[in-house]
Write an enzyme that holds these catalytic residues in place. Structure first.
Site, PDB file in Angstrom:
ATOM      1  N   ARG A 177     130.527  43.835  68.672  1.00 49.98           N
ATOM      2  CA  ARG A 177     129.613  44.830  68.103  1.00 49.98           C
ATOM      3  C   ARG A 177     130.106  45.358  66.760  1.00 49.98           C
ATOM      4  O   ARG A 177     129.405  46.127  66.091  1.00 49.98           O
ATOM      5  CB  ARG A 177     129.441  46.023  69.072  1.00 49.98           C
ATOM      6  CG  ARG A 177     128.734  45.681  70.365  1.00 49.98           C
ATOM      7  CD  ARG A 177     128.712  46.865  71.323  1.00 49.98           C
ATOM      8  NE  ARG A 177     127.568  47.719  71.139  1.00 49.98           N
ATOM      9  CZ  ARG A 177     126.496  47.770  71.940  1.00 49.98           C
ATOM     10  NH1 ARG A 177     126.415  47.002  73.004  1.00 49.98           N
ATOM     11  NH2 ARG A 177     125.506  48.591  71.698  1.00 49.98           N
ATOM     12  N   PHE A 216     112.934  45.183  79.897  1.00 57.93           N
ATOM     13  CA  PHE A 216     112.453  45.647  81.206  1.00 57.93           C
ATOM     14  C   PHE A 216     110.927  45.644  81.265  1.00 57.93           C
ATOM     15  O   PHE A 216     110.332  45.271  82.275  1.00 57.93           O
ATOM     16  CB  PHE A 216     112.986  47.050  81.517  1.00 57.93           C
ATOM     17  CG  PHE A 216     114.459  47.100  81.871  1.00 57.93           C
ATOM     18  CD1 PHE A 216     115.221  45.940  81.941  1.00 57.93           C
ATOM     19  CD2 PHE A 216     115.082  48.316  82.156  1.00 57.93           C
ATOM     20  CE1 PHE A 216     116.580  45.985  82.260  1.00 57.93           C
ATOM     21  CE2 PHE A 216     116.431  48.376  82.487  1.00 57.93           C
ATOM     22  CZ  PHE A 216     117.183  47.213  82.530  1.00 57.93           C
ATOM     23  N   TYR A 237     128.231  45.364  63.303  1.00 52.61           N
ATOM     24  CA  TYR A 237     127.194  46.395  63.166  1.00 52.61           C
ATOM     25  C   TYR A 237     127.840  47.772  63.065  1.00 52.61           C
ATOM     26  O   TYR A 237     127.580  48.524  62.109  1.00 52.61           O
ATOM     27  CB  TYR A 237     126.266  46.320  64.382  1.00 52.61           C
ATOM     28  CG  TYR A 237     125.105  47.285  64.353  1.00 52.61           C
ATOM     29  CD1 TYR A 237     124.020  47.084  63.500  1.00 52.61           C
ATOM     30  CD2 TYR A 237     125.063  48.390  65.213  1.00 52.61           C
ATOM     31  CE1 TYR A 237     122.931  47.959  63.499  1.00 52.61           C
ATOM     32  CE2 TYR A 237     123.980  49.259  65.222  1.00 52.61           C
ATOM     33  CZ  TYR A 237     122.921  49.038  64.360  1.00 52.61           C
ATOM     34  OH  TYR A 237     121.850  49.901  64.369  1.00 52.61           O
ATOM     35  N   TYR A 294     122.458  45.021  83.514  1.00 49.53           N
ATOM     36  CA  TYR A 294     123.811  44.611  83.133  1.00 49.53           C
ATOM     37  C   TYR A 294     124.818  45.603  83.705  1.00 49.53           C
ATOM     38  O   TYR A 294     124.630  46.825  83.606  1.00 49.53           O
ATOM     39  CB  TYR A 294     123.951  44.565  81.604  1.00 49.53           C
ATOM     40  CG  TYR A 294     122.990  43.604  80.919  1.00 49.53           C
ATOM     41  CD1 TYR A 294     122.336  42.588  81.631  1.00 49.53           C
ATOM     42  CD2 TYR A 294     122.738  43.699  79.548  1.00 49.53           C
ATOM     43  CE1 TYR A 294     121.454  41.712  81.002  1.00 49.53           C
ATOM     44  CE2 TYR A 294     121.858  42.834  78.910  1.00 49.53           C
ATOM     45  CZ  TYR A 294     121.220  41.846  79.640  1.00 49.53           C
ATOM     46  OH  TYR A 294     120.343  40.996  79.004  1.00 49.53           O
ATOM     47  N   ASP A 314     130.146  47.497  75.659  1.00 49.19           N
ATOM     48  CA  ASP A 314     128.887  48.211  75.943  1.00 49.19           C
ATOM     49  C   ASP A 314     129.235  49.682  76.239  1.00 49.19           C
ATOM     50  O   ASP A 314     129.955  49.974  77.180  1.00 49.19           O
ATOM     51  CB  ASP A 314     128.235  47.570  77.182  1.00 49.19           C
ATOM     52  CG  ASP A 314     126.765  47.913  77.333  1.00 49.19           C
ATOM     53  OD1 ASP A 314     125.936  47.053  77.014  1.00 49.19           O
ATOM     54  OD2 ASP A 314     126.470  49.030  77.769  1.00 49.19           O
TER      55      ASP A 314
HETATM   56  P1  NAD Z   1     114.462  45.957  63.050  1.00 52.92           P
HETATM   57  O1  NAD Z   1     115.357  44.788  63.238  1.00 52.92           O
HETATM   58  O2  NAD Z   1     113.133  45.952  63.724  1.00 52.92           O
HETATM   59  O3  NAD Z   1     114.219  46.246  61.502  1.00 52.92           O
HETATM   60  C1  NAD Z   1     115.170  45.960  60.541  1.00 52.92           C
HETATM   61  C2  NAD Z   1     114.440  45.408  59.325  1.00 52.92           C
HETATM   62  O4  NAD Z   1     115.407  45.139  58.288  1.00 52.92           O
HETATM   63  C3  NAD Z   1     113.719  44.098  59.612  1.00 52.92           C
HETATM   64  O5  NAD Z   1     112.409  44.143  59.096  1.00 52.92           O
HETATM   65  C4  NAD Z   1     114.578  43.044  58.899  1.00 52.92           C
HETATM   66  O6  NAD Z   1     113.846  41.901  58.515  1.00 52.92           O
HETATM   67  C5  NAD Z   1     115.111  43.855  57.740  1.00 52.92           C
HETATM   68  N1  NAD Z   1     116.356  43.314  57.186  1.00 52.92           N
HETATM   69  C6  NAD Z   1     117.475  42.949  57.853  1.00 52.92           C
HETATM   70  N2  NAD Z   1     118.402  42.504  56.990  1.00 52.92           N
HETATM   71  C7  NAD Z   1     117.865  42.600  55.734  1.00 52.92           C
HETATM   72  C8  NAD Z   1     118.315  42.286  54.441  1.00 52.92           C
HETATM   73  N3  NAD Z   1     119.542  41.777  54.239  1.00 52.92           N
HETATM   74  N4  NAD Z   1     117.477  42.508  53.388  1.00 52.92           N
HETATM   75  C9  NAD Z   1     116.225  43.014  53.577  1.00 52.92           C
HETATM   76  N5  NAD Z   1     115.743  43.325  54.793  1.00 52.92           N
HETATM   77  C10 NAD Z   1     116.554  43.118  55.864  1.00 52.92           C
HETATM   78  O7  NAD Z   1     115.311  47.243  63.497  1.00 52.92           O
HETATM   79  P2  NAD Z   1     114.841  48.749  63.715  1.00 52.92           P
HETATM   80  O8  NAD Z   1     115.003  49.050  65.140  1.00 52.92           O
HETATM   81  O9  NAD Z   1     113.547  48.976  63.054  1.00 52.92           O
HETATM   82  O10 NAD Z   1     115.989  49.515  62.917  1.00 52.92           O
HETATM   83  C11 NAD Z   1     115.774  50.020  61.598  1.00 52.92           C
HETATM   84  C12 NAD Z   1     117.031  50.743  61.140  1.00 52.92           C
HETATM   85  O11 NAD Z   1     117.324  51.826  62.029  1.00 52.92           O
HETATM   86  C13 NAD Z   1     118.265  49.842  61.110  1.00 52.92           C
HETATM   87  O12 NAD Z   1     119.043  50.159  59.982  1.00 52.92           O
HETATM   88  C14 NAD Z   1     119.006  50.224  62.373  1.00 52.92           C
HETATM   89  O13 NAD Z   1     120.374  50.030  62.247  1.00 52.92           O
HETATM   90  C15 NAD Z   1     118.653  51.694  62.510  1.00 52.92           C
HETATM   91  N6  NAD Z   1     118.728  52.130  63.906  1.00 52.92           N
HETATM   92  C16 NAD Z   1     117.775  51.760  64.811  1.00 52.92           C
HETATM   93  C17 NAD Z   1     117.906  52.162  66.144  1.00 52.92           C
HETATM   94  C18 NAD Z   1     116.892  51.788  67.182  1.00 52.92           C
HETATM   95  O14 NAD Z   1     117.066  52.162  68.353  1.00 52.92           O
HETATM   96  N7  NAD Z   1     115.826  51.098  66.847  1.00 52.92           N
HETATM   97  C19 NAD Z   1     119.015  52.921  66.548  1.00 52.92           C
HETATM   98  C20 NAD Z   1     119.969  53.249  65.589  1.00 52.92           C
HETATM   99  C21 NAD Z   1     119.814  52.865  64.272  1.00 52.92           C
HETATM  100  N1  UDP Z   2     120.731  46.380  79.292  1.00 51.72           N
HETATM  101  C1  UDP Z   2     120.448  45.947  80.587  1.00 51.72           C
HETATM  102  N2  UDP Z   2     119.560  44.926  80.740  1.00 51.72           N
HETATM  103  C2  UDP Z   2     118.920  44.335  79.702  1.00 51.72           C
HETATM  104  C3  UDP Z   2     119.206  44.786  78.370  1.00 51.72           C
HETATM  105  C4  UDP Z   2     120.120  45.810  78.208  1.00 51.72           C
HETATM  106  O1  UDP Z   2     120.995  46.461  81.571  1.00 51.72           O
HETATM  107  O2  UDP Z   2     118.101  43.422  79.943  1.00 51.72           O
HETATM  108  C5  UDP Z   2     121.674  47.493  79.101  1.00 51.72           C
HETATM  109  C6  UDP Z   2     122.788  47.233  78.091  1.00 51.72           C
HETATM  110  O3  UDP Z   2     123.895  46.618  78.714  1.00 51.72           O
HETATM  111  C7  UDP Z   2     123.109  48.649  77.621  1.00 51.72           C
HETATM  112  C8  UDP Z   2     121.756  49.358  77.682  1.00 51.72           C
HETATM  113  O4  UDP Z   2     120.944  48.569  78.564  1.00 51.72           O
HETATM  114  O5  UDP Z   2     124.000  49.282  78.514  1.00 51.72           O
HETATM  115  C9  UDP Z   2     121.077  49.500  76.327  1.00 51.72           C
HETATM  116  O6  UDP Z   2     121.064  48.236  75.714  1.00 51.72           O
HETATM  117  P1  UDP Z   2     120.367  47.962  74.309  1.00 51.72           P
HETATM  118  O7  UDP Z   2     120.750  46.583  73.897  1.00 51.72           O
HETATM  119  O8  UDP Z   2     118.925  48.291  74.409  1.00 51.72           O
HETATM  120  O9  UDP Z   2     120.991  49.048  73.327  1.00 51.72           O
HETATM  121  P2  UDP Z   2     122.487  49.528  72.985  1.00 51.72           P
HETATM  122  O10 UDP Z   2     123.461  48.919  73.940  1.00 51.72           O
HETATM  123  O11 UDP Z   2     122.704  49.098  71.584  1.00 51.72           O
HETATM  124  O12 UDP Z   2     122.401  50.992  73.160  1.00 51.72           O
END
Ligand code: NAD
Ligand code: UDP
Length: 317
Positions: free
Chosen positions: A145, A194, A148, A207, A276
């Site tokens: 991880r 899910f 990221y 998981y 995780d």
């Molecule tokens: P997503 O993967 O749906 O969207 C990310 C977007 O960025 C995509 O459209 C992808 O094509 C674009 N992208 C990736 N690399 C790129 C690059 N090098 N140049 C241009 N575009 C690029 O993800 P999301 O869930 O919409 O997340 C958006 C942002 O929010 C991310 O920065 C993510 O880290 C942050 N974030 C999301 C969550 C969540 O739960 N969804 C949680 C924490 C942080």
């Molecule tokens: N997870 C799970 N089954 C799945 C996908 C995810 O039990 O099919 C669990 C995963 O191990 C984690 C939690 O759900 O503990 C959230 O996972 P996700 O990938 O959505 O987000 P993150 O771990 O980045 O919070």
């Protein structure tokens, strides 16, 4: 009071969160320039804006410099789901580091405000619970991880150094698990997995023992928080947690989804992925105080909308 419309860049605008953010900005009357390389983004997420004169789409990888004019920048570009960001970890780290340097450089040249979509992953597998912004985190620097987590931590460092060194106006949001329509179908994230499993009568993949916790925020609540943060007074930089403090086990989430869908899905236990986090819950005291923000969408209602979205996708196949 009528606020003058702005020209706003949203990087990652074709993704899940970015596309909802663009909906809100356009609805408010702003002009939006969506910058995306479609690594995980989908044209379908923004297709409904393609004929809007206030919307423009640029296919561009943020790891390369970009020369445009804008009034503010929401920097969201980065894959967010573990299976996506682990597919090409070097590119993920480049996206966070080089991408942030390029967007910060653009903001510096234009003297405009820039917001970073950071993440609760900067807290790693947290030893402080719930997580407050003052906690520095417990992150493995060399695990699966890390591309990221460490990339997002480095991006935060860059944002604060540009702020201190160049006086740039920055905003850093630490986003916790967010869900809603337009999540990627194959992103492997727990809510989409899910829901799809329940809708298709497949076993629910839990998981580990399923007792690890997360706190799920509906995307509309998150977008409202991001906009409030961007529009907050210049002296408030964050980092600020944006998430829903209602914490639950992953097992309880599975039970809720199965119950709403009305499915009879069995549970299939699988190994817990490495690093995780065992628990995650945002302390949103700071967001409440500085942004007057708190989530308002209940999990059940958010899940119902998300389930309806995935159901629609399956019926269209
Ligand atoms: P997503 O993967 O749906 O969207 C990310 C977007 O960025 C995509 O459209 C992808 O094509 C674009 N992208 C990736 N690399 C790129 C690059 N090098 N140049 C241009 N575009 C690029 O993800 P999301 O869930 O919409 O997340 C958006 C942002 O929010 C991310 O920065 C993510 O880290 C942050 N974030 C999301 C969550 C969540 O739960 N969804 C949680 C924490 C942080
Ligand atoms: N997870 C799970 N089954 C799945 C996908 C995810 O039990 O099919 C669990 C995963 O191990 C984690 C939690 O759900 O503990 C959230 O996972 P996700 O990938 O959505 O987000 P993150 O771990 O980045 O919070």
């Amino acid at each position: 009071m009528i606020t003058p419309s702005k020209r706003i860049i949203v990087t990652g605008g074709a993704g899940f969160v970015g596309s909802h953010l663009i909906d809100s900005l356009l609805a408010r009357g702003d002009e939006v320039l969506c910058v995306d390389n479609f690594y995980t983004g989908q044209k379908a997420n923004i297709a409904h804006h393609l004929l809007d004169a206030k919307f423009e789409l640029i296919r561009h990888d943020v790891t390369f410099p970009l020369y445009l004019e804008t009034d503010e920048i929401y920097h969201l570009a980065c894959p967010a789901a573990p299976i996506h960001y682990q597919r090409d970890p070097v590119q993920t780290l480049k996206t966070s580091v080089h991408g942030s340097i390029n967007m910060l450089g653009l903001a510096k040249r234009l003297g405009v405000r820039i917001l970073q979509a950071s993440t609760s992953e900067v807290y790693g597998d947290p030893e402080v619970h719930p997580q407050t912004e003052s906690y520095w985190g417990n992150v493995n620097p060399i695990g699966l991880r890390s591309c990221y987590d460490e990339g997002k931590r480095a991006a935060e460092t860059l944002f604060f150094d540009y702020h201190r060194q160049h006086g740039l106006e920055i905003k850093v949001a630490r986003i916790f698990n967010t869900y809603g329509p337009r999540m990627h179908v194959n992103d492997g994230r727990v809510v989409s997995n899910f829901i799809l499993q329940a809708l298709q009568g497949q076993p629910i993949t839990l998981y580990g023992d399923g007792l690890q916790t997360r706190s799920f925020c509906y995307v509309d609540d998150l977008v409202a928080g991001l906009i409030k943060l961007m529009d907050s007074p210049a002296e408030f930089t964050g980092p600020v947690n944006l998430g829903n403090p209602s914490e639950m086990t992953i097992k309880a989430l599975a039970e809720t989804i199965v119950e709403i869908v009305g499915a009879g899905s069995a549970v299939e236990y699988r190994d817990l992925p490495s690093d995780d986090p065992k628990q995650r819950q945002p302390d949103i005291t700071l967001a409440r105080a500085k942004l007057d923000w708190a989530p308002s969408v209940a999990l059940r209602s958010g899940l119902e909308k998300t389930i309806a979205y995935f159901d629609g996708l399956l019926s269209a196949q």
